[in-house]
Design a protein around this motif. Structure first.
Motif, mmCIF file in Angstrom:
data_model
loop_
_atom_site.group_PDB
_atom_site.id
_atom_site.type_symbol
_atom_site.label_atom_id
_atom_site.label_comp_id
_atom_site.label_asym_id
_atom_site.label_seq_id
_atom_site.Cartn_x
_atom_site.Cartn_y
_atom_site.Cartn_z
ATOM 1 N N UNK A 285 -30.740 39.869 -18.584
ATOM 2 C CA UNK A 285 -31.384 41.165 -18.789
ATOM 3 C C UNK A 285 -30.373 42.301 -18.648
ATOM 4 N N UNK A 286 -29.470 42.181 -17.670
ATOM 5 C CA UNK A 286 -28.440 43.205 -17.485
ATOM 6 C C UNK A 286 -27.515 43.248 -18.697
ATOM 7 N N UNK A 287 -27.164 42.065 -19.224
ATOM 8 C CA UNK A 287 -26.302 41.995 -20.403
ATOM 9 C C UNK A 287 -26.996 42.613 -21.612
ATOM 10 N N UNK A 312 -23.436 34.239 -25.440
ATOM 11 C CA UNK A 312 -22.844 35.439 -24.866
ATOM 12 C C UNK A 312 -22.553 35.318 -23.389
ATOM 13 N N UNK A 313 -22.910 34.195 -22.777
ATOM 14 C CA UNK A 313 -22.642 34.008 -21.359
ATOM 15 C C UNK A 313 -21.175 33.663 -21.139
ATOM 16 N N UNK A 314 -20.522 34.253 -20.095
ATOM 17 C CA UNK A 314 -19.105 33.970 -19.844
ATOM 18 C C UNK A 314 -18.804 32.502 -19.625
ATOM 19 N N UNK A 315 -19.749 31.733 -19.086
ATOM 20 C CA UNK A 315 -19.431 30.349 -18.737
ATOM 21 C C UNK A 315 -19.322 29.433 -19.948
ATOM 22 N N UNK A 316 -19.786 29.890 -21.127
ATOM 23 C CA UNK A 316 -19.706 29.023 -22.308
ATOM 24 C C UNK A 316 -18.583 29.423 -23.247
#
Length: 337
Positions: A285-287, A312-316
């Motif tokens: 939600x913040x992103x 869009x997640x940094x871990x992927x």
């Protein structure tokens, strides 16, 4: 975990969020314990923020309990004529409140265990106050930072500055898991909609753009309309605007990458923990909020085409994208508490 069981023992007793100021909660806690501090020979004072803090959805009673626990922990071991300071501030995306004392400080071994259940540095302590406080702050999507040295100990609470709660859609044909997730997210103050299959979920998303959910949790393996089919039906343009977190019982790189290639924001591996669910929802939600602000300030052409979107997640981001087709198997599902 015992502390979590204590907090969730009676679902009907859980406090609902209300829109208020963290400053009001901190100030009220100081007022409540000022006389107690005077009896201990300790000066307790409040330091207000340089600018007024925004009104945000919070559980006042629970956070008040956290503040009281931290202030009492600062007052009780302090010597005569010592000081305890309580303050609030804003730091980037966080609202912060802290309790600072001028006591002896904590030894390294004490700092390492201070939030463990039943661990206490006081002879008469139960060892539950700080453990419960830590769990409450985690439920708010925040964290507690501890710094201590001889003559100064500071407990700081960091809460993400999300001013509005979101509409969240859960698409999963496992009814028990879906309802458990919905209850947890409702407890966080969100408006939650449930869909028992992919087709029903698609109808909810596509029926009206003005009532579209802000976030979707999507199970990849369902008997009717697979999660991958839902992602394909939504298309890259919708997924560019709507974060979708996929859920799978087998969170291998292959399944995760395939979902990211279709435009999913991130993934959860079943069974997942309470903190993982809440924290990932907060991050998504913040992103999404940050992305919307950027789009409003810049020309969308400088942001790249939606078709190029890949998770869009940094871990992927570091994952190797050169993979072939994937397959999923059915596995027993459970949600850990």
């Amino acid at each position: 975990m015992l502390v979590r069981r204590l907090l969730y023992f009676d679902q009907n007793q859980q406090e609902e969020m209300v829109t208020t100021s963290l400053e009001a909660i901190a100030f009220e806690s100081v007022s409540l314990l000022r006389l107690k501090a005077e009896e201990q020979g300790v000066t307790l004072f409040y330091r207000s923020a340089a600018e007024p803090l925004p009104q945000v959805p919070l559980r006042c009673r629970e956070l008040g309990q956290v503040m009281v626990n931290l202030i009492l922990n600062a007052i009780q071991p302090s010597s005569l004529e010592s000081e305890v300071e309580v303050g609030v501030s804003q730091e980037q995306d966080y609202l912060v409140t802290w309790v600072k004392d001028t006591g002896a400080g904590l030894a390294p071994e004490e700092r390492d265990r201070i939030f463990d259940p039943f661990y206490s540095t006081k002879p008469q302590g139960t060892g539950l106050g700080l453990a419960i406080s830590h769990e409450i702050v985690t439920r708010h999507g925040g964290h507690i930072d501890l710094k201590s040295q001889p003559g100064c100990t500071v407990f700081s609470i960091y809460l993400r500055r999300i001013t509005t709660m979101a509409k969240i859609l859960i698409i999963d044909d496992e009814k028990a898991l879906r309802q458990a997730m919905a209850q947890i997210l409702k407890d966080e103050g969100h408006d939650v909609i449930e869909a028992g299959d992919g087709e029903q979920g698609l109808k909810i998303i596509q029926q009206d753009a003005t009532s579209r959910p802000d976030l979707v949790f999507l199970d990849l393996k369902m008997l009717k309309t697979q999660g991958s089919a839902v992602l394909k039906a939504l298309g890259s343009k919708t997924l560019f605007e709507l974060p979708v977190i996929v859920m799978t019982a087998y969170g291998t790189s292959r399944t995760a990458i395939e979902a990211m290639q279709l435009g999913a924001y991130d993934y959860l591996t079943k069974p997942f923990d309470l903190e993982d669910l809440v924290n990932l929802a907060q991050k998504a939600l913040a992103h999404s909020q940050a992305s919307a602000e950027q789009i409003g300030e810049a020309n969308t052409q400088t942001l790249g085409q939606p078709e190029e979107l890949l998770g869009r997640s940094p871990k992927v981001e570091p994952l190797n994208l050169n993979v072939g087709p994937f397959s999923l198997e059915v596995a027993p599902l459970s949600l850990k508490f």
